[in-house]
Scaffold this motif. Structure first.
Motif, short mmCIF file in Angstrom:
data_model
loop_
_atom_site.label_atom_id
_atom_site.label_comp_id
_atom_site.label_asym_id
_atom_site.label_seq_id
_atom_site.Cartn_x
_atom_site.Cartn_y
_atom_site.Cartn_z
N ILE A 85 8.35 -0.33 -8.07
CA ILE A 85 7.10 0.15 -7.57
C ILE A 85 5.96 -0.96 -7.62
CG2 ILE A 85 4.91 1.65 -7.79
CD1 ILE A 85 7.25 3.90 -8.52
N ASP A 143 5.03 1.01 2.42
CA ASP A 143 4.62 2.51 2.05
C ASP A 143 5.59 3.69 1.49
OD1 ASP A 143 1.82 1.40 1.63
OD2 ASP A 143 1.11 2.13 3.85
N SER A 144 6.32 3.75 2.50
CA SER A 144 7.44 4.55 2.63
C SER A 144 8.28 4.51 1.35
CB SER A 144 8.11 4.76 3.87
OG SER A 144 9.03 3.74 3.96
N GLU A 145 8.60 3.23 1.11
CA GLU A 145 9.53 3.04 -0.11
C GLU A 145 8.77 3.06 -1.25
OE1 GLU A 145 10.69 -1.29 0.21
OE2 GLU A 145 11.72 -0.74 2.23
N ILE A 146 7.55 3.07 -1.40
CA ILE A 146 6.78 3.32 -2.69
C ILE A 146 6.78 4.76 -2.94
CG2 ILE A 146 4.45 3.21 -3.65
CD1 ILE A 146 4.13 0.34 -2.19
N TYR A 147 6.49 5.68 -1.58
CA TYR A 147 6.43 7.13 -1.79
C TYR A 147 7.91 7.44 -2.37
CZ TYR A 147 6.18 11.95 -0.24
OH TYR A 147 6.31 13.20 -0.33
N GLU A 148 8.86 6.93 -1.95
CA GLU A 148 10.27 7.42 -2.20
C GLU A 148 10.48 7.39 -3.68
OE1 GLU A 148 12.53 9.33 -0.65
OE2 GLU A 148 10.94 9.45 1.08
N SER A 178 8.08 7.03 -5.93
CA SER A 178 7.17 7.63 -7.00
C SER A 178 7.44 9.21 -6.98
CB SER A 178 5.76 7.61 -6.17
OG SER A 178 5.27 6.24 -6.09
N CYS A 179 8.40 9.47 -6.05
CA CYS A 179 8.86 11.03 -5.65
C CYS A 179 10.02 10.85 -6.91
CB CYS A 179 9.42 11.33 -4.43
SG CYS A 179 7.92 11.72 -3.44
N ASN A 195 8.63 11.04 -10.22
CA ASN A 195 8.01 12.24 -10.62
C ASN A 195 9.25 13.50 -11.06
OD1 ASN A 195 5.43 11.45 -10.57
ND2 ASN A 195 5.24 12.16 -8.27
#
Length: 113
Positions: free
Chosen positions: A54, A93-98, A100-101, A104
């Motif tokens: 990330i 942005d989409s890779e960072i979101y994935e 991060s999910c 989590n």
């Protein structure tokens, strides 16, 4: 209920470490019963692999934004490069979101066990 070390990273994530001790339920040499208990927790000063990924993607995204800012100051002659960089930023942005999910989900799994 065999015992293992636990490695806890600076970001709060964790992973199983080395095997330490057999429990009374497992009698076969070299086998574990399948249930893992923590013998000791070893703190590690570095971040986990997901957090490192990330951070890397965030640095790349910041670099792309800096490039766009520089190109915009020079006028409209870099329009194609700006568009390409915007596409790269959307992908990041989409890779960072994935990622991060995923992080989590791992952290929630830690709190339920």
């Amino acid at each position: 209920m065999c015992f293992f070390d636990q490695r806890r990273f600076a970001c709060g994530d964790w992973k199983w470490g080395h095997f330490r001790q057999h429990c009374a339920k497992e009698y076969r040499t070299g086998e574990t019963c399948g249930m893992r208990l923590i013998m000791q927790t070893v703190s590690v000063a570095q971040k986990c692999k997901l957090c490192e990924k990330i951070d890397t993607k965030m640095r790349r995204r910041a670099a792309e934004l800096e490039r766009i800012k520089r190109w915009q100051q020079e006028g409209a002659k870099f329009r194609a490069s700006i568009d390409r960089s915007l596409d790269v930023i959307r992908g990041l942005d989409s890779e960072i979101y994935e990622l991060s999910c995923e992080r989590n989900r791992r952290l929630q799994g830690l709190s339920t066990t």
